[in-house]
Scaffold this motif. Sequence first.
Motif, PDB file in Angstrom:
ATOM      1  N   LYS A 199       0.835  -1.204   0.000  1.00 14.87           N
ATOM      2  CA  LYS A 199       0.000   0.000   0.000  1.00 14.87           C
ATOM      3  C   LYS A 199       0.873   1.259   0.000  1.00 14.87           C
ATOM      4  CE  LYS A 199      -3.841   0.015   2.232  1.00 14.87           C
ATOM      5  NZ  LYS A 199      -4.885   0.022   3.294  1.00 14.87           N
ATOM      6  N   LYS A 200       0.495   2.201  -0.866  1.00 18.29           N
ATOM      7  CA  LYS A 200       1.189   3.479  -0.949  1.00 18.29           C
ATOM      8  C   LYS A 200       0.177   4.620  -0.833  1.00 18.29           C
ATOM      9  CE  LYS A 200       5.540   2.363  -2.001  1.00 18.29           C
ATOM     10  NZ  LYS A 200       6.715   2.840  -1.231  1.00 18.29           N
ATOM     11  N   VAL A 201       0.583   5.640  -0.105  1.00 18.14           N
ATOM     12  CA  VAL A 201      -0.201   6.880  -0.056  1.00 18.14           C
ATOM     13  C   VAL A 201       0.628   7.930  -0.784  1.00 18.14           C
ATOM     14  CG1 VAL A 201      -1.376   8.579   1.378  1.00 18.14           C
ATOM     15  CG2 VAL A 201      -1.156   6.215   2.167  1.00 18.14           C
ATOM     16  N   MET A 202       0.039   8.535  -1.820  1.00 17.64           N
ATOM     17  CA  MET A 202       0.798   9.439  -2.682  1.00 17.64           C
ATOM     18  C   MET A 202       0.101  10.788  -2.798  1.00 17.64           C
ATOM     19  SD  MET A 202       1.396   6.625  -5.704  1.00 17.64           S
ATOM     20  CE  MET A 202      -0.332   6.135  -5.605  1.00 17.64           C
ATOM     21  N   LEU A 203       0.910  11.835  -2.922  1.00 16.18           N
ATOM     22  CA  LEU A 203       0.421  13.164  -3.269  1.00 16.18           C
ATOM     23  C   LEU A 203       0.784  13.431  -4.721  1.00 16.18           C
ATOM     24  CD1 LEU A 203       1.103  15.669  -0.333  1.00 16.18           C
ATOM     25  CD2 LEU A 203      -1.074  14.748  -1.096  1.00 16.18           C
ATOM     26  N   LEU A 204      -0.225  13.692  -5.555  1.00 14.86           N
ATOM     27  CA  LEU A 204       0.002  13.910  -6.975  1.00 14.86           C
ATOM     28  C   LEU A 204      -0.197  15.377  -7.330  1.00 14.86           C
ATOM     29  CD1 LEU A 204      -0.292  10.793  -6.929  1.00 14.86           C
ATOM     30  CD2 LEU A 204      -1.477  10.969  -9.111  1.00 14.86           C
ATOM     31  N   ASN A 205       0.730  15.888  -8.135  1.00 15.66           N
ATOM     32  CA  ASN A 205       0.598  17.216  -8.726  1.00 15.66           C
ATOM     33  C   ASN A 205       0.695  17.049 -10.243  1.00 15.66           C
ATOM     34  OD1 ASN A 205       0.806  19.449  -6.430  1.00 15.66           O
ATOM     35  ND2 ASN A 205       2.174  17.782  -5.886  1.00 15.66           N
ATOM     36  N   ALA A 206      -0.254  17.563 -10.967  1.00 17.52           N
ATOM     37  CA  ALA A 206      -0.281  17.378 -12.415  1.00 17.52           C
ATOM     38  C   ALA A 206      -0.470  18.714 -13.126  1.00 17.52           C
ATOM     39  CB  ALA A 206      -1.401  16.414 -12.798  1.00 17.52           C
ATOM     40  N   PHE A 207       0.272  18.874 -14.229  1.00 15.22           N
ATOM     41  CA  PHE A 207       0.203  20.099 -15.023  1.00 15.22           C
ATOM     42  C   PHE A 207       0.135  19.733 -16.498  1.00 15.22           C
ATOM     43  CE2 PHE A 207       2.420  20.980 -11.124  1.00 15.22           C
ATOM     44  CZ  PHE A 207       1.936  22.210 -10.719  1.00 15.22           C
ATOM     45  N   ARG A 208      -0.685  20.469 -17.254  1.00 10.47           N
ATOM     46  CA  ARG A 208      -0.737  20.280 -18.700  1.00 10.47           C
ATOM     47  C   ARG A 208       0.181  21.312 -19.346  1.00 10.47           C
ATOM     48  NH1 ARG A 208      -3.856  17.738 -22.289  1.00 10.47           N
ATOM     49  NH2 ARG A 208      -5.301  17.003 -20.701  1.00 10.47           N
ATOM     50  N   ILE A 209       1.122  20.826 -20.162  1.00 10.01           N
ATOM     51  CA  ILE A 209       2.093  21.703 -20.819  1.00 10.01           C
ATOM     52  C   ILE A 209       1.622  21.932 -22.244  1.00 10.01           C
ATOM     53  CG2 ILE A 209       4.515  22.013 -21.441  1.00 10.01           C
ATOM     54  CD1 ILE A 209       5.172  19.880 -19.311  1.00 10.01           C
ATOM     55  N   GLU A 210       1.456  23.217 -22.630  1.00  6.35           N
ATOM     56  CA  GLU A 210       0.908  23.507 -23.950  1.00  6.35           C
ATOM     57  C   GLU A 210       1.773  24.509 -24.705  1.00  6.35           C
ATOM     58  OE1 GLU A 210      -3.163  24.575 -23.672  1.00  6.35           O
ATOM     59  OE2 GLU A 210      -3.801  22.582 -23.062  1.00  6.35           O
ATOM     60  N   PHE A 211       3.054  24.173 -24.908  1.00  5.95           N
ATOM     61  CA  PHE A 211       3.902  24.993 -25.750  1.00  5.95           C
ATOM     62  C   PHE A 211       3.668  24.642 -27.218  1.00  5.95           C
ATOM     63  CE2 PHE A 211       6.476  25.036 -21.801  1.00  5.95           C
ATOM     64  CZ  PHE A 211       6.451  26.402 -21.607  1.00  5.95           C
ATOM     65  N   GLU A 212       3.999  25.565 -28.109  1.00  3.74           N
ATOM     66  CA  GLU A 212       3.795  25.319 -29.532  1.00  3.74           C
ATOM     67  C   GLU A 212       4.911  24.480 -30.134  1.00  3.74           C
ATOM     68  OE1 GLU A 212       1.232  25.991 -31.400  1.00  3.74           O
ATOM     69  OE2 GLU A 212       0.180  26.825 -29.673  1.00  3.74           O
ATOM     70  N   GLY A 213       5.931  24.184 -29.369  1.00  9.32           N
ATOM     71  CA  GLY A 213       7.050  23.394 -29.879  1.00  9.32           C
ATOM     72  C   GLY A 213       6.784  21.901 -29.807  1.00  9.32           C
ATOM     73  N   GLN A 214       7.824  21.141 -29.523  1.00  4.94           N
ATOM     74  CA  GLN A 214       7.715  19.686 -29.520  1.00  4.94           C
ATOM     75  C   GLN A 214       6.947  19.141 -28.328  1.00  4.94           C
ATOM     76  OE1 GLN A 214      12.082  19.595 -29.948  1.00  4.94           O
ATOM     77  NE2 GLN A 214      11.736  17.950 -31.406  1.00  4.94           N
ATOM     78  N   PHE A 215       6.736  19.949 -27.319  1.00  8.02           N
ATOM     79  CA  PHE A 215       6.122  19.453 -26.085  1.00  8.02           C
ATOM     80  C   PHE A 215       4.658  19.841 -25.947  1.00  8.02           C
ATOM     81  CE2 PHE A 215      10.675  20.136 -25.033  1.00  8.02           C
ATOM     82  CZ  PHE A 215      11.029  18.800 -24.997  1.00  8.02           C
ATOM     83  N   LYS A 216       3.969  20.076 -27.061  1.00  8.18           N
ATOM     84  CA  LYS A 216       2.572  20.484 -26.996  1.00  8.18           C
ATOM     85  C   LYS A 216       1.696  19.376 -26.426  1.00  8.18           C
ATOM     86  CE  LYS A 216      -1.196  22.342 -29.770  1.00  8.18           C
ATOM     87  NZ  LYS A 216      -1.674  22.701 -31.111  1.00  8.18           N
ATOM     88  N   ASP A 217       0.732  19.768 -25.563  1.00  7.46           N
ATOM     89  CA  ASP A 217      -0.247  18.843 -24.986  1.00  7.46           C
ATOM     90  C   ASP A 217       0.396  17.698 -24.225  1.00  7.46           C
ATOM     91  OD1 ASP A 217      -2.408  20.283 -25.854  1.00  7.46           O
ATOM     92  OD2 ASP A 217      -2.531  19.232 -27.761  1.00  7.46           O
ATOM     93  N   ARG A 218       1.438  17.979 -23.499  1.00  3.23           N
ATOM     94  CA  ARG A 218       2.040  16.963 -22.641  1.00  3.23           C
ATOM     95  C   ARG A 218       1.608  17.181 -21.199  1.00  3.23           C
ATOM     96  NH1 ARG A 218       8.067  15.578 -25.015  1.00  3.23           N
ATOM     97  NH2 ARG A 218       7.358  15.101 -27.123  1.00  3.23           N
ATOM     98  N   ILE A 219       1.636  16.113 -20.446  1.00  5.16           N
ATOM     99  CA  ILE A 219       1.193  16.150 -19.050  1.00  5.16           C
ATOM    100  C   ILE A 219       2.375  15.781 -18.158  1.00  5.16           C
ATOM    101  CG2 ILE A 219      -0.382  15.175 -17.343  1.00  5.16           C
ATOM    102  CD1 ILE A 219      -2.242  14.478 -19.713  1.00  5.16           C
ATOM    103  N   LEU A 220       2.663  16.628 -17.218  1.00 11.06           N
ATOM    104  CA  LEU A 220       3.732  16.368 -16.245  1.00 11.06           C
ATOM    105  C   LEU A 220       3.092  15.983 -14.915  1.00 11.06           C
ATOM    106  CD1 LEU A 220       6.732  16.454 -15.382  1.00 11.06           C
ATOM    107  CD2 LEU A 220       6.407  18.867 -14.853  1.00 11.06           C
ATOM    108  N   ILE A 221       3.455  14.822 -14.393  1.00  7.55           N
ATOM    109  CA  ILE A 221       2.917  14.345 -13.118  1.00  7.55           C
ATOM    110  C   ILE A 221       4.068  14.165 -12.128  1.00  7.55           C
ATOM    111  CG2 ILE A 221       1.610  12.537 -11.948  1.00  7.55           C
ATOM    112  CD1 ILE A 221       0.322  11.828 -14.552  1.00  7.55           C
ATOM    113  N   ALA A 222       3.929  14.796 -10.985  1.00  8.06           N
ATOM    114  CA  ALA A 222       4.893  14.618  -9.890  1.00  8.06           C
ATOM    115  C   ALA A 222       4.223  13.800  -8.791  1.00  8.06           C
ATOM    116  CB  ALA A 222       5.335  15.981  -9.354  1.00  8.06           C
ATOM    117  N   ILE A 223       4.901  12.761  -8.346  1.00  8.78           N
ATOM    118  CA  ILE A 223       4.329  11.840  -7.363  1.00  8.78           C
ATOM    119  C   ILE A 223       5.224  11.830  -6.120  1.00  8.78           C
ATOM    120  CG2 ILE A 223       3.583   9.465  -6.920  1.00  8.78           C
ATOM    121  CD1 ILE A 223       3.530   9.124 -10.015  1.00  8.78           C
TER     122      ILE A 223
END
Length: 503
Positions: A240-264
């Motif tokens: 069993k794990k208890v986790m705190l998640l932080n998530a951000f949607r990255i929307e640059f016009e370059g190569q990283f468009k519509d990517r999701i960064l999740i920190a656990i």
Amino acid sequence: MMDNNLDIYIQALNSANSGIIITDNTQPDNPIIYCNTAFESMTGYSYDEIIGHNCRFLQAQDRSQPERKYIKECINKGTECKVEIRNYNKKGQLFWNELYISPVKNNEGIITHFIGVQNNITERKKSEHELREEKSSVEKKIQERTKELVENEAFLSSIIQTVRESLLVLDADYRVLSANNHFLSSFKVTSEDTVGKILFELGNHQWDIDSLKELLVKILPTNNPVIDYEVEHDFPHIGKKVMLLNAFRIEFEGQFKDRILIAIEDITEKKEIDRRKDDFLSIASHELKTPLTTIKGLVQMLQRMLPQGASERYNDTLDKVSVYVDRLNILISDLLDTSKIQSGNIELHKEPFKIDKIIYDTVENLSLAAPNHKISLSGSTGTTILGDELHISQVINNLISNAIKYSPGSDKVDVYINRVGDFIKVSVKDYGMGINAQDKTKIFERFFRARDIQKKFPGLGIGLYISHEIIANHNGTLWVESEVGEGSTFSFTLPIMKNDENE
């Protein structure tokens, strides 16, 4: 008739929002011979201080403006002109003046006067400047960041590998594009088993977690970042794990468009440590409660069985022991309440009761206990509350006691009660030291005490935490409004009982 028309014209000019002046071009230096009320307000000068001056007096020492030369040329030529020029009011404060100048000619075509219409455009100038600055700054940042991301695809992966926290980068279809080493080691998986796979299908669908899906599929697409979202899950291989998640949607016009960064962040161990601390507090408080009750009984027995001829010092000592035993008993009770609240085992015995009476009784008792303070009570609700009368009384007692305690330079506390819609509202206002903005965000946290308070006043920082949780468990809200040096007002609301006879 002529005088009546002139009066009307002057009234009209004085009613205008724009500043208006008239200068006499037949006199040396073209002096001002009339100004309206708006011009006085704009410049801060009175009518008597303005008449006879040339308009340039408003530029003070700021005489190098090219607009001044342009105005002079237009006046010499007898032509209209419009300029935006820096002026200064009587207090020396800068304001931008939008100035229109028009010549007035007589029947022979000779320019006898000039009319100047003026508008204060300082706010517009400020907004234009801020807009230009912001646009320039945003464009520069976008160019710099886009260039960095486009030129160096390893930029993002290098960051996530150096952070000592589990990080994932997903594409718009929730497929894992990158996982840092901390994630791989924490969840006992390999890069080959992770990168390129849909998150919910990793391993034996061990990340197919309903709360995680809700976070990514429902919440994140709204473009709001997800902060400290707690997820508890029993993984097949690591438990069993208890986790705190932080998530951000990255929307640059370059190569990283519509990517999701999740920190656990794995908080399993922290949760366990907190649980152990709560268990210790609960056990320690219970163990202390029993002997303390015995001591309290023995002190009361001694007070009833005073020996003949007992000295006043003997009696005073027993009274002091009784007072400190009561204080210790309250402290232990608060620790027990804290432990119960944290574990979710707080006991509330809800019954209908008249809230006004509880507040009146509490204020009366505290007024007797603190005779040097004036506790004023105003308002009434005449309503019935469904709740734990003892716990609500504890909250009111705590707020008023704090108001007295943290107002060493004041002897006044105001208590207000009134009805707001389907709720009653209770406010306790003091005139003490106040709370700074940073501490206000944490004031209801368990064991939190402001730094200034720690140095001057004893305490554990649990009274407001308990009060906040008691009110929350009654479906109410407790909050504070405060400014440093201006005192504080703690307020809470409680829902009125639905079948209250006053409804």
